[in-house]
Design an enzyme around this catalytic site. Structure first.
Site, short mmCIF file in Angstrom:
data_model
loop_
_atom_site.label_atom_id
_atom_site.label_comp_id
_atom_site.label_asym_id
_atom_site.label_seq_id
_atom_site.Cartn_x
_atom_site.Cartn_y
_atom_site.Cartn_z
N LYS A 82 0.70 -1.05 0.05
CA LYS A 82 0.26 -0.03 0.07
C LYS A 82 0.87 1.43 -0.09
O LYS A 82 1.88 1.18 0.66
CB LYS A 82 -0.85 -0.07 1.43
CG LYS A 82 -1.89 0.81 1.43
CD LYS A 82 -2.88 0.50 2.45
CE LYS A 82 -3.98 1.64 2.60
NZ LYS A 82 -4.82 1.31 3.67
N SER A 157 -9.34 2.06 2.58
CA SER A 157 -8.42 2.93 1.84
C SER A 157 -7.51 1.73 1.06
O SER A 157 -6.60 2.43 0.55
CB SER A 157 -7.62 3.75 2.71
OG SER A 157 -6.84 2.93 3.85
N SER A 181 -10.56 -0.18 6.64
CA SER A 181 -9.49 0.26 5.25
C SER A 181 -9.17 -1.05 4.63
O SER A 181 -8.80 -1.00 3.50
CB SER A 181 -8.53 1.20 5.74
OG SER A 181 -8.95 2.33 5.74
#
Length: 461
Positions: A82, A157, A181
């Protein structure tokens, strides 16, 4: 209709299978990497999941791996991180124009551990600015689209990670989860993800070392791969003050006799009818597997204020001195500047009381199952969900309650594919365990996954 055209393609093998093939030299690390790089070239322009690709560096690592002995359980297996996670020498933007050209000089602990296990980093996955919100869009790279319907959100996210997994760009991806997320995009993209018990996977922070709402965790296409990744990234690290010293040990028993609590709405939350219909099939699956299932009434409402206060406080601490933040991050910072000592005291009382009430709950039940998200994937142009089943929501956070209320519990929670809406949109079920019972959660998740096979349905790209 299920689309399984690519199920047996090299990029859709499991990480466990890939590691075995490389270890036994049936496939070289370079060949495996090239298959994934070809897949990235083919599908990434459509979904915008991987935003920084390091193909040349990855191939060099693969060549070095092929020339030597296996370095660990993930030797030669491609992985993506990420864009919130620091990667030494590789651009890390945090989804913010303020860091568009930022290149860290060190690796995060999860990156360190995956490298040491032999995994090969192929790139960074898209995320909203500083991971703010469960819709992956930012001013640096734009939006990540859902591979099952390109007009829809991939969630967030960790939306880039979920979309990359679903489309076969990587078999493993690092995620993180404060208010859903990791779980929300797993649900939206028909993959699996685990929010571990805080401290199971060490989280390092120079500013908020004791903050437990946000945790790093694994994402994959199968629960076995989640378990494999957990065996690598979990474990004590003295740099994290609440790091768990106990080793993570998988639980491979079946779920016969498991005590399962089922909550269709976590105590009255509005749920989209399409999502509700899919998740309502989960209790029957566990019953057929021999588990004892009981629908329960819950009151988790104390989690609302506790989550919002702690989240706001964190945003003011972490980002309050930055100028030029996006709208969502700025709003959170402003909320944090309003937090008082009395607010924090109230939040701590609420969270403590909830922790002890749920400890008693888990004396009766082994796991709790519930929706991951209250809605299926929404239009990618929408900044957030403003209404659910006729109920208007007060702000951009409120649609994520089914995930962020669980974050307050200090509990492990997995997202596992549960089926599809009539229009073909993925829906996940959330499996929640008592604090520190990560292995029990994965045990239940694996049984559910293997009984249903929903995770085998691939996007039609």
């Amino acid at each position: 209709m299920s689309d399984n055209r690519n199920v047996t393609a090299p990029h859709y093998l499991t990480a466990t299978e890939m590691a075995h093939l490389v270890k036994t030299r049936q496939v070289s690390a370079v060949e495996l990497l090239q298959a994934h790089l070809d897949r990235i070239e083919q599908v990434n322009p459509q979904v915008n999941a991987i935003v920084t690709l390091v193909a040349e560096q990855a191939l060099k690592a693969g060549e070095a791996g092929d020339a030597g002995e296996a370095t660990g359980p993930l030797h030669g297996v491609p992985v993506a991180h990420k864009d919130l996670v620091d990667t030494k020498g590789i651009r890390t933007t945090y989804g913010s124009p303020l860091y568009a050209d930022h290149v860290p000089d060190k690796d995060d602990v999860i990156v360190e551990r995956l490298r040491a296990a032999g995994a090969i980093l192929v790139g960074k996955t898209n995320t909203p600015e500083f991971g703010t919100g469960s819709h992956t869009v930012n001013e640096v790279f734009g939006a990540t689209r859902n591979p099952y319907d390109l007009t829809r959100s991939a969630g967030g996210s960790s939306g880039g990670a979920a979309a990359a997994l679903a489309t076969g760009m990587v078999p493993l991806a690092g995620g993180s989860d404060m208010g859903g997320s990791l779980r929300n995009p797993a649900s939206f993209c028909n993959v699996v993800g685990l929010r571990p018990t805080p401290g199971r996977v060490p989280a390092l922070s120079e500013q908020a070392a004791w903050y437990t709402l946000s945790v790093p965790g694994p994402m994959a296409r199968t629960v076995d791969d989640l378990t494999l990744m957990m065996s690598v990234i979990s474990g004590f690290d003295a740099r994290s003050p609440y790091s768990i010293t106990e080793d993570f040990t998988p639980d491979e028993r079946d779920v016969a006799g498991l005590r399962v609590a089922w909550s269709p709405d976590l105590g009255g939350l509005p749920v989209d009818p399409g999502t509700a219909a899919v998740t309502a099939t989960a209790p029957g699956v566990f019953e057929r597997l021999g588990a004892r299932v009981e629908q329960v009434e819950l009151d988790l409402s104390d989690a609302e204020d506790a989550f919002r206060v702690y989240r706001a406080w964190y945003y003011a601490l972490a980002f309050g001195e930055l100028d030029g933040l996006g709208a969502n991050t700025s709003w959170n910072v402003e909320q944090g500047r309003k937090v008082t000592g009395a607010d924090l005291a109230r939040a701590e009382r609420s969270r403590s009381g909830l922790y002890h009430r749920m400890a008693a709950f888990f004396d009766t039940y082994d796991v709790l199952i519930a929706p991951v998200s209250q809605v299926p994937p929404f239009p990618v142009e929408d900044p957030y969900v403003s209404e659910i089943n006729g109920v208007r929501l007060p702000d951009y956070l409120a649609w994520m309650r089914s995930a962020y209320w669980i974050s307050v519990l200090h509990a492990p929670a997995a997202s596992v594919p549960a089926g599809f809406t009539p229009s073909g949109l993925p829906v996940g079920v959330q499996i929640i365990g008592r604090p520190f019972a990560d292995a029990t959660v994965l045990r239940a998740a694996r049984a559910f996954e293997q009984a249903t096979g929903h995770g085998l349905r691939r996007p039609p790209l």
